[in-house]
Design an enzyme around this catalytic site. Sequence first.
Site, PDB file in Angstrom:
ATOM      1  NE  ARG A  32      29.691  28.952  34.154  1.00 55.94           N
ATOM      2  CZ  ARG A  32      29.580  28.078  35.158  1.00 55.94           C
ATOM      3  NH1 ARG A  32      29.984  26.830  34.994  1.00 55.94           N
ATOM      4  NH2 ARG A  32      29.062  28.444  36.319  1.00 55.94           N
ATOM      5  NE  ARG A  33      25.146  26.708  36.847  1.00 57.46           N
ATOM      6  CZ  ARG A  33      24.198  26.635  37.767  1.00 57.46           C
ATOM      7  NH1 ARG A  33      23.826  25.467  38.267  1.00 57.46           N
ATOM      8  NH2 ARG A  33      23.588  27.731  38.187  1.00 57.46           N
ATOM      9  CE  LYS A 105      27.215  49.218  35.870  1.00 61.20           C
ATOM     10  NZ  LYS A 105      26.174  49.755  36.779  1.00 61.20           N
ATOM     11  N   GLY A 135      24.932  52.856  35.050  1.00 58.07           N
ATOM     12  CA  GLY A 135      23.951  53.656  35.783  1.00 58.07           C
ATOM     13  C   GLY A 135      23.535  52.952  37.058  1.00 58.07           C
ATOM     14  CE  LYS A 190      28.853  50.259  40.092  1.00 60.50           C
ATOM     15  NZ  LYS A 190      27.993  49.158  40.544  1.00 60.50           N
ATOM     16  CB  THR A 247      26.824  50.783  44.024  1.00 57.66           C
ATOM     17  OG1 THR A 247      26.323  50.812  42.696  1.00 57.66           O
ATOM     18  CG2 THR A 247      27.550  49.473  44.229  1.00 57.66           C
ATOM     19  CB  SER A 253      25.060  47.307  46.639  1.00 62.61           C
ATOM     20  OG  SER A 253      26.459  47.321  46.437  1.00 62.61           O
ATOM     21  CG  ASN A 255      30.895  45.692  44.735  1.00 63.44           C
ATOM     22  OD1 ASN A 255      32.011  45.194  44.671  1.00 63.44           O
ATOM     23  ND2 ASN A 255      30.069  45.698  43.707  1.00 63.44           N
ATOM     24  CD  GLU A 281      32.655  42.432  38.081  1.00 58.75           C
ATOM     25  OE1 GLU A 281      33.883  42.279  38.200  1.00 58.75           O
ATOM     26  OE2 GLU A 281      32.020  42.020  37.101  1.00 58.75           O
TER      27      GLU A 281
END
Length: 331
Positions: A32-33, A105, A135, A190, A247, A253, A255, A281
Amino acid sequence: MTSAAVMGAGSWGTAFAKVLNDAGTDVTMWARRAEVAKAIAAERHNPTYLPEVDLTGIAATDDYRQALDGADIVVLAVPSQSLRANLAAWSEHVPAGSTLLSLAKGVETGTLLRMSQVVHEVTRADPGRIAVLSGPNLAREIAAGQPAAAVVACVDPERAEAVQHACGTGYFRPYTNTDVIGCELGGACKNVIALACGIAAGMGLGSNSIASLITRGLAEIMRLGVALGANPVTLAGLAGVGDLVATCTSPLSRNRSFGHVLGAGGSMEAAQRATNGQVAEGVKSCTSIRALAERSEVEMPLTLAVSQVCHEGLSVSDAVGQLLGRRMKPE
């Protein structure tokens, strides 16, 4: 030679571009940049994400039309909640007959659509052209060439095999599957369970607690998956258990790291800073997955608790009490 356009220059987009290049696929990355695209093209590294990774042989541009021109595989490597807006701009330039491969995801806020459904709705591409990859795929480990496996899912087995060959290397082993629903739900859900595991770790809870959360989280994912048409065997494989374990347990991870800050008493803002502004996410998808579960009349208590902690002000201690206070029942 197969050519691929990787649309997005975040951690996973960068790592997967390297995988494709190592597999012998001709790769062009879209960033994008403009300054990121120039650095990749001139200095052979991404200055923002995984800057230590050598991207020699990979072209880069900030012009999406140039990136998409002639691509056999269009890799969608933007966050799930921004996929629709990006695709709306790109769709008329996507080559006819190309495979649209989603790396995102999540479940879209509002519509409750999976990413392949968003792709179909925006581009009107036949579902047989739309594939997903899922995965245990922690970007930094894969970019370092550490052995890993993944699943390429598409309702057209031959197209899944074509993607498989385009990204298979000596360190990255993709399998094929036709269960797009299972692969996408495993990948989206997940992230929410990883937030729960991070919260538990941040509270100082140990291995018994984390193992219990992973196992009961898998039960939630399977209930929702089966209700929506997924094959439970898929969720017992790489796109389910494999992705879930990686994850929920790795400090790489986002999250889990986000949840860890919350569990240690930090705010949502502090958790966002701790993940260096990268998208966790599960923070957004937890509300969509909760709504999807409610619509499907599927019980997902961990997802409910995470949603309440992230968006309704429920304290982590009260969330634990809420979960442990549920009525006793058979497993």
